[in-house]
Scaffold this motif. Structure first.
Motif, PDB file in Angstrom:
ATOM      1  N   TYR A  17       0.871  -1.182   0.222  1.00 33.99           N
ATOM      2  CA  TYR A  17       0.044   0.096   0.033  1.00 33.99           C
ATOM      3  C   TYR A  17       0.997   1.281  -0.035  1.00 33.99           C
ATOM      4  N   LEU A  18       0.374   2.261  -0.771  1.00 35.98           N
ATOM      5  CA  LEU A  18       1.333   3.664  -0.612  1.00 35.98           C
ATOM      6  C   LEU A  18       0.264   4.525  -0.205  1.00 35.98           C
ATOM      7  N   ALA A  19       0.798   5.271   0.953  1.00 36.65           N
ATOM      8  CA  ALA A  19      -0.173   6.192   1.569  1.00 36.65           C
ATOM      9  C   ALA A  19       0.470   7.777   1.100  1.00 36.65           C
ATOM     10  N   LEU A  20      -0.368   8.626   0.806  1.00 37.78           N
ATOM     11  CA  LEU A  20      -0.007  10.016   0.572  1.00 37.78           C
ATOM     12  C   LEU A  20      -0.861  10.837   1.490  1.00 37.78           C
ATOM     13  N   TYR A  21       0.074  11.907   1.986  1.00 39.28           N
ATOM     14  CA  TYR A  21      -0.401  12.762   3.134  1.00 39.28           C
ATOM     15  C   TYR A  21      -0.075  14.078   2.793  1.00 39.28           C
ATOM     16  N   LEU A  22      -1.004  15.143   2.748  1.00 41.19           N
ATOM     17  CA  LEU A  22      -0.793  16.358   2.248  1.00 41.19           C
ATOM     18  C   LEU A  22      -1.050  17.082   3.409  1.00 41.19           C
ATOM     19  N   ALA A 152       4.869  10.669   1.284  1.00 42.77           N
ATOM     20  CA  ALA A 152       4.438   9.294   0.684  1.00 42.77           C
ATOM     21  C   ALA A 152       5.473   8.044   1.365  1.00 42.77           C
ATOM     22  N   ALA A 153       4.601   7.105   1.699  1.00 45.61           N
ATOM     23  CA  ALA A 153       5.156   5.965   2.457  1.00 45.61           C
ATOM     24  C   ALA A 153       4.471   4.717   1.935  1.00 45.61           C
ATOM     25  N   LEU A 154       5.267   3.573   1.847  1.00 42.09           N
ATOM     26  CA  LEU A 154       4.747   2.361   1.374  1.00 42.09           C
ATOM     27  C   LEU A 154       4.908   1.341   2.491  1.00 42.09           C
ATOM     28  N   ALA A 155       3.931   0.617   2.696  1.00 42.46           N
ATOM     29  CA  ALA A 155       3.950  -0.619   3.701  1.00 42.46           C
ATOM     30  C   ALA A 155       3.096  -1.841   3.431  1.00 42.46           C
ATOM     31  N   ASP A 156       3.373  -2.693   4.033  1.00 41.14           N
ATOM     32  CA  ASP A 156       2.368  -3.970   3.888  1.00 41.14           C
ATOM     33  C   ASP A 156       0.887  -3.816   4.291  1.00 41.14           C
ATOM     34  N   THR A 157       0.520  -2.933   5.152  1.00 40.21           N
ATOM     35  CA  THR A 157      -0.933  -2.521   5.478  1.00 40.21           C
ATOM     36  C   THR A 157      -1.118  -1.226   5.478  1.00 40.21           C
ATOM     37  N   VAL A 158      -2.385  -1.203   5.276  1.00 43.67           N
ATOM     38  CA  VAL A 158      -3.041   0.269   5.265  1.00 43.67           C
ATOM     39  C   VAL A 158      -2.592   1.002   6.448  1.00 43.67           C
ATOM     40  N   PRO A 159      -3.024   0.597   7.745  1.00 43.09           N
ATOM     41  CA  PRO A 159      -2.471   1.382   8.999  1.00 43.09           C
ATOM     42  C   PRO A 159      -0.970   1.626   9.033  1.00 43.09           C
TER      43      PRO A 159
END
Length: 516
Positions: A17-22, A152-159
């Motif tokens: 999962y890739l999370a984006l934060y603005l 931006a950050a990549l991880a194995d789970t959404v949380p």
């Protein structure tokens, strides 16, 4: 060997999962729309517990020590010239929704993470962009090009991805306890028990943690450590108008591509006609054989299903690109979507003599918006005030904001007010005037003007509710406006600031605008 194969399969099938934060979305959106200054501190406010408080701010305001939740009055005590704008969380959410729809070029699984984030399931998609890091950097660069700060950050789970993108770092275990998405009481209890980082909880028995701090903590901990994956819920896509054309052999000539787009526009126009709608936003995507997707997007000021009009706008878009389309080894397919449409009734074609009426301004505005950017094309909008300087505003063309209606005027009568006002009004020296009547002569910019004709007054009371002290202590001065013409034929819009003898002994006069 069996164990190695299993580990490989497990690694290949795990989700990413890739999370984006603005972090500055509310403030940067206003700057992007031209409604807030750049490089100066400002805040966005909303009414909380009966007082105006800061709901968001820009980095310059943060560096001055201001913070979210602070009362606006206290903030202005520290920064007297602090600019403040209304906070618009619905506008931010709508912008975030549009931004998430741009992410479908990278993956079909996108989830909004309001108020300032988006999460993408990039499992099986990264290789099309040269790997996870390349995909992350490409998407971050695309968003940054819009004038937005993005993490931006990549991880194995959404949380885990959400926690890493907000608190930074590469290891979930190194994150503070605040990164746990649990009730504030649970975080407070963990802090009182001496836990500072998530890694402090990892070696402890989960049953003991659940018994003392609740089952929600162990569930969240398992998701952060990738022991359990609660898959994201993809953004439900609207049943948009869509047309697609695939090719047996890749095509590369621009004329061929434009011909295909025109054909897709005609198909989309048929779908829109069946719905009784017209498109406001058209998105053409060109899928190159190496996986790259070129995206052309245009918006129209009014609903339309005219393929020729949209085709012209798309050509303008291609001509305005700093980096022209690079077909590479050719395009495998082209698709066209109409993600935003509105009702459009069938209308009879006007007669030739009626085609030159003001309705032609719409296509011109669309072309200007495509060529120069919608934020640079501005429109007049009526303001909810009877004061001349606040009765109209200039808004960027792409800001969809409900405004008041203009006063109705007669086409056969001269204008009551000038189209453009002097800001601020300029003081004039009046001579030979009746104390409570119009001037007979005035001097402006060292030039004397003798008044031959005059109309008025148009009396406008001050907006006492905007003034400190209100109606009784500081109501403001009344203005009497006159339309005057001097002996050379120049026409002015003058006003006397204050009622003679009642509000001021010697009221000042100002010129507020010029008539053509």
């Amino acid at each position: 060997m069996t164990q190695s194969l299993f580990a490989k399969l497990s690694s290949e099938t795990r989700r990413r999962y890739l999370a984006l934060y603005l972090p500055w979305l509310p403030a940067e959106r206003l700057v992007r729309e031209g409604r807030a200054p750049t490089g100066q501190p400002f805040v966005l406010i909303e009414k909380q517990r009966g007082a105006l408080r800061i709901a968001a701010l820009n980095p310059e305001a943060l560096r001055l020590g201001l913070e979210v939740g602070q009362a606006l009055a206290d903030a202005r005590g520290c920064v007297p010239e602090l600019a403040a704008f209304p906070h618009d969380p619905d506008g931010d959410l709508a912008f975030l929704d549009r931004l998430s729809r741009r992410c479908d070029d990278y993956t079909p699984s996108v989830q909004l993470d309001p108020p300032q984030g988006v999460v993408l399931d990039v499992t099986g998609c990264a290789h099309l962009r040269g790997g996870e890091d390349a995909l992350r950097d490409s998407l971050a660069a695309e968003i940054a090009a819009k004038g937005l700060t993005v993490h931006a950050a990549l991880a194995d789970t959404v949380p885990a991805a959400r926690a890493l993108v907000r608190y930074g770092g590469d290891s979930v275990e190194a994150l503070p306890i605040a990164a746990l998405e649990v009730e504030p009481e649970t975080r407070h209890a963990l802090g009182r028990a001496g836990f500072r980082r998530i890694g402090d909880l990892v070696p402890l028995p989960r049953k003991v943690l659940a018994a003392r701090f609740g089952a929600a903590l162990t569930t969240q901990l398992a998701r952060l450590l990738a022991e359990e994956d609660a898959h994201l819920v993809p953004q439900p896509w609207q049943d948009a108008v869509f047309a697609e054309q695939r090719f047996a052999e890749p095509i590369g000539r621009s004329d061929d591509v434009l011909e295909v787009i025109e054909m897709l526009l005609e198909r989309a126009a048929l779908q829109l006609a069946e719905r009784g709608e017209g498109g406001r936003r058209f998105v053409a995507r060109l899928h190159r054989s190496d996986g790259h997707v070129a995206r052309l997007e245009v918006e129209t000021g009014a609903p339309t299903r005219d393929p020729a009009l949209v085709q012209r706008l798309l050509r303008e878009r291609i001509d305005s690109l700093a980096d022209p389309l690079d077909p590479g080894f050719g395009y495998d397919s082209v698709d066209l979507a109409v993600p935003h449409s509105e009702a459009l009734a069938e209308a009879q074609a006007p007669l030739e003599a009626e085609r030159r009426r003001p309705g032609e301004i719409g296509p011109l505005l669309d072309r200007l918006a495509v060529r120069h950017g919608p934020a640079r094309v501005r429109r007049f909008a009526a303001g909810n005030s009877h004061m001349p300087e606040r009765a109209g505003k200039l808004w960027p063309l792409d800001v969809k904001k409900k405004t008041s209606s203009w006063l109705e005027v007669s086409e056969t009568e001269p204008p009551l007010r000038p189209l453009v006002l002097l800001d601020p009004p300029q003081k004039v020296r009046v001579m030979d005037s009746i104390p409570d009547g119009p001037p007979r002569q005035f001097t402006w910019k060292n030039k004397a003007h003798r008044v031959l004709y005059q109309e008025g007054p148009e009396r406008i009371a001050a907006e006492w509710w905007r003034r400190r002290g209100g109606h009784t202590d500081n109501p403001g001065l009344t203005r009497d406006y006159y339309r005057v013409e001097d002996e050379t034929g120049h026409r002015f819009w003058l006003f006397r600031h204050g009622l003679y003898g009642a509000e001021a002994e010697h009221p000042d006069w100002y010129v507020h605008g010029l008539f053509p």
